[in-house]
Write an enzyme that holds these catalytic residues in place. Structure first.
Site, short mmCIF file in Angstrom:
data_model
loop_
_atom_site.label_atom_id
_atom_site.label_comp_id
_atom_site.label_asym_id
_atom_site.label_seq_id
_atom_site.Cartn_x
_atom_site.Cartn_y
_atom_site.Cartn_z
N SER A 99 82.54 -2.21 -14.42
CA SER A 99 83.48 -3.37 -13.79
C SER A 99 82.44 -4.94 -13.66
O SER A 99 81.70 -4.58 -13.67
CB SER A 99 83.89 -2.70 -12.46
OG SER A 99 83.00 -2.71 -10.97
N LYS A 100 83.33 -5.45 -13.45
CA LYS A 100 83.12 -6.95 -12.75
C LYS A 100 82.05 -6.67 -11.64
O LYS A 100 81.00 -7.53 -11.31
CB LYS A 100 83.83 -7.76 -12.95
CG LYS A 100 85.08 -8.19 -14.21
CD LYS A 100 86.42 -8.74 -13.66
CE LYS A 100 87.24 -8.36 -15.32
NZ LYS A 100 89.04 -8.45 -14.86
N GLN A 101 82.71 -5.81 -10.45
CA GLN A 101 81.84 -6.07 -8.91
C GLN A 101 80.74 -5.38 -10.03
O GLN A 101 79.79 -5.50 -8.57
CB GLN A 101 82.89 -4.63 -8.61
CG GLN A 101 83.86 -5.52 -8.00
CD GLN A 101 85.17 -5.56 -9.21
OE1 GLN A 101 85.19 -5.28 -9.51
NE2 GLN A 101 85.88 -6.00 -8.77
#
Length: 290
Positions: free
Chosen positions: A229-231
């Site tokens: 994910s981007k996170q």
């Protein structure tokens, strides 16, 4: 009160990224799966930008996402819809739910919700200062068949927020309102969103619409066992290697592209993939990309 909806004559699917960062490989798997399932069923595939949360958005991310989709040959069959321009439609839906007594104000803090072990109308302190709007549906049970995850029974344990204390419309409301308005009748997305399907099916019905078919694709995991994910700082897609990316995504989904396909254009890769797409061939295991 029903949300105005188009009436699709056939399959309508969509890909709805949030502009919190550039697309990564996990995003591509979801975009490709939703695109191919729509094409294989002779349907339309739409792109919707879920830009509802300005504090979380990365400047320029939306444009970069659209550029990546274009580089990979994944073109929306209708103009891009931007959620930030559709507030009036979300408010109309909220007003309709309020008229049915299905929405109520909530000033509870996260700590109060945590101590209560979840949130329901019965344990809400009501309107005491800034408040959110919650959808009254806790306790409802949804049974449905997921394309890849099979039979599902989900009991809604908490009334979800539809409009936040800061005045921003919440994902749960916007995604359902837009799916209704755009005539989406098949939602293909990542397995991390499977658990919110029950709430969304309740909301579809409350807004006077039949829930779409749902299909949740396997997740790409990082070496720490977390969803890519981007996170979690997943590497952005390299748009200059679009065909290679597509072939890797097809392999992750369980397909076996012929040798050399990665040297062809994205259009040729997608043509092969569309001709060979079959739901039963999708490998539903969450796993690392080899």
């Amino acid at each position: 009160m029903s949300v105005p909806a188009s009436q699709p004559a056939h399959y309508t699917g969509r890909f709805a990224p949030s502009p919190t960062g550039p697309l990564h490989f996990g995003s591509l798997v979801c975009a490709l799966g939703s695109y191919l399932d729509a094409i294989a069923h002779g349907g339309h595939w739409l792109v919707r930008m879920e830009d509802l949360d300005p504090p979380r958005e990365m400047p320029g991310a939306a444009e970069r996402i659209l550029k990546s989709l274009h580089a990979h040959g994944l073109h929306s069959h209708s103009p891009i819809v931007w959620q930030s321009r559709r507030h009036a439609l979300y408010q109309q839906a909220l007003d309709g739910l309020r008229a049915q007594d299905l929405v109520y104000p909530c000033s509870c803090t996260r700590e109060q919700v945590r101590k209560a072990g979840g949130h329901r109308r019965a344990n809400c302190i009501g309107e005491q200062g800034p408040y959110a709007l919650r959808f009254h549906c806790a306790g409802a049970t949804e049974k449905f068949h997921d394309i890849w995850q099979g039979e599902q029974i989900q009991t809604v344990t908490e009334d979800p927020i539809l409009k936040r204390k800061d005045g921003l419309y919440a994902y749960q409301l916007a995604v359902v309102v837009d799916d209704i308005a755009q005539g989406v009748n098949c939602v293909v997305r990542g397995a991390d969103l499977l658990d919110c399907s029950g709430v969304q099916r309740q909301l579809f019905r409350a807004l006077g619409a039949e829930p779409p078919e749902f299909g949740h694709l396997p997740l790409v995991m990082n070496e720490g066992g977390q969803k890519l994910s981007k996170q979690n700082h997943a590497a952005p897609l390299d748009d200059d290697r679009a065909s290679e990316n597509l072939v890797l995504a097809l392999g992750f989904l369980g397909f076996h592209p012929p040798p050399g396909l990665e040297s062809e254009t994205p259009a040729r890769v997608l043509s092969w993939a569309s001709a060979h797409w079959h739901r039963k061939a999708v490998d539903i295991r969450n796993r690392l990309l080899n």
